[in-house]
Design a protein around this motif. Sequence first.
Motif, mmCIF file in Angstrom:
data_model
loop_
_atom_site.group_PDB
_atom_site.id
_atom_site.type_symbol
_atom_site.label_atom_id
_atom_site.label_comp_id
_atom_site.label_asym_id
_atom_site.label_seq_id
_atom_site.Cartn_x
_atom_site.Cartn_y
_atom_site.Cartn_z
ATOM 1 N N LEU A 1 0.813 -1.218 0.000
ATOM 2 C CA LEU A 1 0.000 0.000 0.000
ATOM 3 C C LEU A 1 0.846 1.267 0.000
ATOM 4 O O LEU A 1 0.353 2.338 0.363
ATOM 5 N N LYS B 1 -0.549 4.401 -1.358
ATOM 6 C CA LYS B 1 -1.738 4.978 -0.718
ATOM 7 C C LYS B 1 -1.386 5.844 0.492
ATOM 8 O O LYS B 1 -2.282 6.318 1.188
ATOM 9 N N LEU C 1 -10.064 4.285 0.352
ATOM 10 C CA LEU C 1 -9.535 2.924 0.256
ATOM 11 C C LEU C 1 -10.656 1.896 0.369
ATOM 12 O O LEU C 1 -11.700 2.167 0.959
ATOM 13 N N SER C 2 -10.406 0.707 -0.180
ATOM 14 C CA SER C 2 -11.359 -0.383 -0.011
ATOM 15 C C SER C 2 -11.266 -0.896 1.428
ATOM 16 O O SER C 2 -10.312 -0.590 2.152
ATOM 17 N N GLN D 1 -8.067 -2.760 2.098
ATOM 18 C CA GLN D 1 -6.922 -1.852 2.215
ATOM 19 C C GLN D 1 -6.945 -1.144 3.559
ATOM 20 O O GLN D 1 -5.911 -1.005 4.224
ATOM 21 N N GLN D 2 -8.127 -0.705 3.979
ATOM 22 C CA GLN D 2 -8.225 -0.021 5.272
ATOM 23 C C GLN D 2 -7.780 -0.937 6.401
ATOM 24 O O GLN D 2 -7.090 -0.510 7.325
ATOM 25 N N ARG E 1 -5.728 -3.424 6.236
ATOM 26 C CA ARG E 1 -4.275 -3.620 6.218
ATOM 27 C C ARG E 1 -3.561 -2.403 6.809
ATOM 28 O O ARG E 1 -2.564 -2.541 7.512
ATOM 29 N N GLU F 1 -6.850 -10.923 1.272
ATOM 30 C CA GLU F 1 -5.669 -10.070 1.390
ATOM 31 C C GLU F 1 -5.330 -9.792 2.854
ATOM 32 O O GLU F 1 -4.169 -9.668 3.219
ATOM 33 N N ALA G 1 -2.161 -3.652 -5.809
ATOM 34 C CA ALA G 1 -2.984 -2.541 -6.310
ATOM 35 C C ALA G 1 -4.247 -3.104 -6.938
ATOM 36 O O ALA G 1 -4.220 -3.731 -7.983
#
Lengths: 261, 298
Positions: free
Chosen positions: A142, A145, A153-154, A157-158, A160, A190, B2
């Motif tokens: 990331l 980001k 963020l998705s 992602q948040q 992580r 993930e 990504a």
Amino acid sequence: MSELERLARLEGDDLPVLRLRGVRKEFRGNTVLDGLDLDVPEHGVVVLIGASGSGKSTLLRCANLLEPISDGSIHLDGEHITDPRVDADRVRRRIGMVFQSFNLFPHMSVLDNISLAPRRVHRRERREVEQRALELLERVGLADKAREYPDRLSGGQQQRVAIVRALVNDPRLLLLDEVTSALDPELVGEVLSLVRDLREEGMTMLLATHEMGFARQVADTVCFLEGGRILEQGPPEQVLGEPEQPRTRQFLQRIIEAGRL
Amino acid sequence: MALRNPAAEEDPAAARASEPRPSPLEAERSVLRRRQSVRSVLVGAASTALLGGLLVTVLVGSPGWERVRETFFDAEVARTALPAVLDGLWLNLRLLLFCALGALALGLVVAVMRTLRGPVFFPLRALASSYTYGFRGAPLIIVLYLLTFGVPGLRLENTPSVLVLGGIALVVTYGAYIAEVFRAGIESVHPSQIAASRSLGLTYPQTMRWVVLPQAVRRVSPPLLNDMVALQKDVGLISLAGPIDAIRAAQIATAQSYNFTPYIVAGVLFVLMAIPLVAVTDWVTVRAARRQSAEGAR
């Protein structure tokens, strides 16, 4: 010698990172935790399973002193942390926690979310902190980001980022509270693979989850909670494969029916 | 990892280039939509003109209009009164600046005091809540009289000027409203934010400073600015205590000319002074709404 003095400091060679003894938690007349014993050894991964309301989240919040306990004792690295004279803020600095709904700070960029505690609590240099934060972001894929705000963020992602935010303080113990429950199914992987990596690196973890397949992969010990007690605990093959308790079997049966095993 | 590239998604030029031609159905629909909007603009313009015309006719056609025009809208009197009223307005502006800063600071401190937990803080908490209870209910004029006439009446040494006392009256009255606005903002920050912050080892004051207050202030900035607009008007009440502000200057001019036009001059100046602040308030409100809807759409 008073009980508090006796408990103040545990000594021993193979002391667990976290030790709970007879922990009770009552909340508005309900017994949420009912005299619970649990050890999380160094580099160990202990997984809590059980239905909603069985006390998993409360147990994690008590371990982090976010909730006061009603009875019993909790030791972190041999130190009695449920002594009222202990500075809870100092204890929490040694424990990382990741929440079901991420709880990132929406008014801060990803980098600021991660740097907040190292800079304000641990008083580390901004440059050094940001460099470390970027390294960790790089590791979880990331790095690009870092300057984004969480709502861009998705969910995966948040989450992580939230894990990195907990890791950057080099905690002795990581508490993970159903970290994938708020995620869309395609984003669960993930986050789980990141937790698996942490296990490989020897991070000591106590986590609550509904993902039985994941529990089987990462756990050294699985604990089945019901009614605020640990009904059954042991290696994942035993608790998830050949449970002794009828209640555990029932619970797993329901999970299988819901298609989550 | 990504997953997607937002930059590519949001480039409008790229989006337009790849946009497909509208189907005959869509083309027909947009013609109809355009026709509908032309019609509604015409209807709107006509009804506005009609209502405006009606108002003017009633006003100008009324039997007393000539008299009212002379006593309230006399250009000559307005020109004579303007310099003095402008002078007074400068006082209002300075007073507004200090009172706004004072009331915001007081409000913030009181709001934070009300959130403190634990028996140690009971006195602070009690003080803060009785203050907000008392001064939200107290009429500003009474507080103003009490401070500007009562305090000098005590004949203490070093009594501040009436202007300062009047400013204090404004600050304590508005501070109570603003404290409640801040408190609403603080309470609107979800407890999970506090849990996350504390779990990182931040202390309660650090959590307030870095996590709760920034979010709270952002959320309540539209209502806060609204209170500032109200304060801007109420600053004029200081004239009751004697200092020559815009309204007081208008009153003096009125007494000299037996004509109410100076009040209208002062009123127009107040409205003009409020326009920038009102515009900022609207802009902030719109921006906050947009932000929230972006969060909601997540």
